[in-house]
Write a protein that holds these residues in place. Structure first.
Motif, PDB file in Angstrom:
ATOM      1  N   ALA A   1       0.815  -1.222   0.000  1.00 16.29           N
ATOM      2  CA  ALA A   1       0.000   0.000   0.000  1.00 16.29           C
ATOM      3  C   ALA A   1       0.845   1.267   0.000  1.00 16.29           C
ATOM      4  CB  ALA A   1      -0.932  -0.005   1.210  1.00 16.29           C
ATOM      5  N   SER A   2       2.071   1.189   0.480  1.00 17.10           N
ATOM      6  CA  SER A   2       2.937   2.374   0.524  1.00 17.10           C
ATOM      7  C   SER A   2       3.539   2.697  -0.841  1.00 17.10           C
ATOM      8  CB  SER A   2       4.063   2.150   1.545  1.00 17.10           C
ATOM      9  OG  SER A   2       4.848   1.009   1.206  1.00 17.10           O
ATOM     10  N   TYR A   3       3.327   1.817  -1.805  1.00 14.79           N
ATOM     11  CA  TYR A   3       3.836   2.051  -3.159  1.00 14.79           C
ATOM     12  C   TYR A   3       2.674   2.390  -4.087  1.00 14.79           C
ATOM     13  CZ  TYR A   3       8.208  -0.083  -1.581  1.00 14.79           C
ATOM     14  OH  TYR A   3       9.372  -0.367  -0.914  1.00 14.79           O
ATOM     15  N   SER A   4       2.966   3.152  -5.118  1.00 12.22           N
ATOM     16  CA  SER A   4       1.931   3.532  -6.072  1.00 12.22           C
ATOM     17  C   SER A   4       1.506   2.317  -6.895  1.00 12.22           C
ATOM     18  CB  SER A   4       2.440   4.630  -7.005  1.00 12.22           C
ATOM     19  OG  SER A   4       3.488   4.138  -7.836  1.00 12.22           O
TER      20      SER A   4
ATOM     21  N   TYR B   1       8.971  -5.646  -1.284  1.00 12.81           N
ATOM     22  CA  TYR B   1       8.948  -5.015  -2.610  1.00 12.81           C
ATOM     23  C   TYR B   1      10.333  -4.935  -3.246  1.00 12.81           C
ATOM     24  CZ  TYR B   1       8.006  -1.780  -6.415  1.00 12.81           C
ATOM     25  OH  TYR B   1       7.920  -1.206  -7.664  1.00 12.81           O
TER      26      TYR B   1
END
Length: 319
Positions: free
Chosen positions: A37-40, A95
């Motif tokens: 969720a912290s990545y686009s 990630y």
């Protein structure tokens, strides 16, 4: 046909089974977006598409590597890299680690890709060679269809388990080691004149080749974009699940392959193909029911396959 030769053919053709399967796990994209969720969204989708760039790089470097590294070592190394990097997300859900593994995955695919295509030309001749080249293309589609459908079923257990489909490379590695013997070096001097003639013919076809390459890029990139978004689209519009999206991708790939082989004639106008592709995209945009999305996606697959088959037919005519 001798049993030994049949096993060698199986070993050679099996290399093509997983060449076009980098997008087989795209059904897990929605769950991966939630996981990271912290990545686009585009960063998460890049995990799948980045393999294409490193694969192309390795294919470009393949002729240079072939001068210094034996063919057998290149293929075995490629299969090992493919297996290890492909399975990494099953065990590590980070990630940066997954991104690195996908970059390496593309390198492994590139190593195998170049050799899977040339192996048939180097080991077989005549009608058998032509038949095997056709079967090799079929193996790519078959592998993409089967592994995409399996990955869709594995989504039930979680997105990370979809990457288990890349474990098939281990089976292919065993088949290659056991049944494909090391090839003895064949003098290339007798082929120099033929290669020069083909090169001159290719130069005269440069405008044709560039035009087809550009349109082919458009067709393939459109379908890659659809593959990345179809599962998310199903969920966001409430018309299906991520597994449904994976099923649509698998079925559409196979349907496009069958229909595309029927419609390969070069006589088809590119304008008609483009119009049909636009119709397919318009149908995909219909938000009412999943079946319309499957229909639209299948149409674009048929157009892509028809065009690619037309390109192959054109290449044979040039040869």
């Amino acid at each position: 046909m001798k049993r030994k030769n049949l096993l060698e053919i199986i070993g050679v053709l099996s290399l093509s089974f997983m060449l076009t399967c980098s997008m087989a796990v795209s059904g897990g994209i929605p769950a991966m977006i939630e996981e990271f969720a912290s990545y686009s969204r585009s960063s998460v989708e890049l995990l799948l598409s980045v393999t294409s760039f490193t694969m192309m790089l390795m294919i470009a470097l393949s002729p240079i590597l072939s001068k210094y590294i034996p063919e057998r070592i290149i293929i075995i190394a490629g299969l090992i890299i493919y297996t290890v990097s492909g399975l990494t997300p099953v065990f590590i859900q980070s990630y940066p680690v997954i991104f690195l593994s996908r970059v390496i995955f593309g390198l492994g695919t590139g190593l195998i890709n170049a050799k899977a295509i040339t192996l048939i030309g180097e080991r077989f001749t005549g009608d058998l060679q032509q038949k095997l080249q056709g079967i090799r293309c079929s193996m790519e589609t078959l592998g993409q269809t089967i592994l995409t459908l399996i990955a869709g079923r594995l989504l039930i257990f979680g997105w990370k388990y979809t990457f288990l489909v890349y474990g098939t490379a281990l089976i292919i590695l065993i088949l290659y080691i056991l049944f494909v013997p090391e090839r003895t070096n064949i003098p290339l001097s007798s082929n120099v004149s033929a290669a020069s003639e083909k090169a001159s013919l290719a130069l005269s076809e440069i405008p044709f080749i560039i035009g087809y390459a550009l349109i082919g890029f458009l067709m393939v990139s459109t379908n890659v974009s659809l593959s990345l978004r179809i599962s998310s689209y199903m969920i966001e519009t409430g018309i299906g699940t991520a597994a449904d999206g994976a099923t649509i991708m698998g079925i559409s790939t196979f349907a496009g392959f069958i229909a595309g082989d029927i419609l390969w004639q070069r006589g088809l106008l590119l304008g008609c193909l483009a119009f049909a592709a636009a119709v397919g995209l318009a149908v995909v945009y219909d938000r009412k029911i999943a079946k319309t999305n499957e229909t639209g996606y299948t149409i674009t697959r048929i157009i892509e396959r028809s065009f690619l088959n037309s390109m192959k037919k054109g290449d044979n005519d040039i040869d």
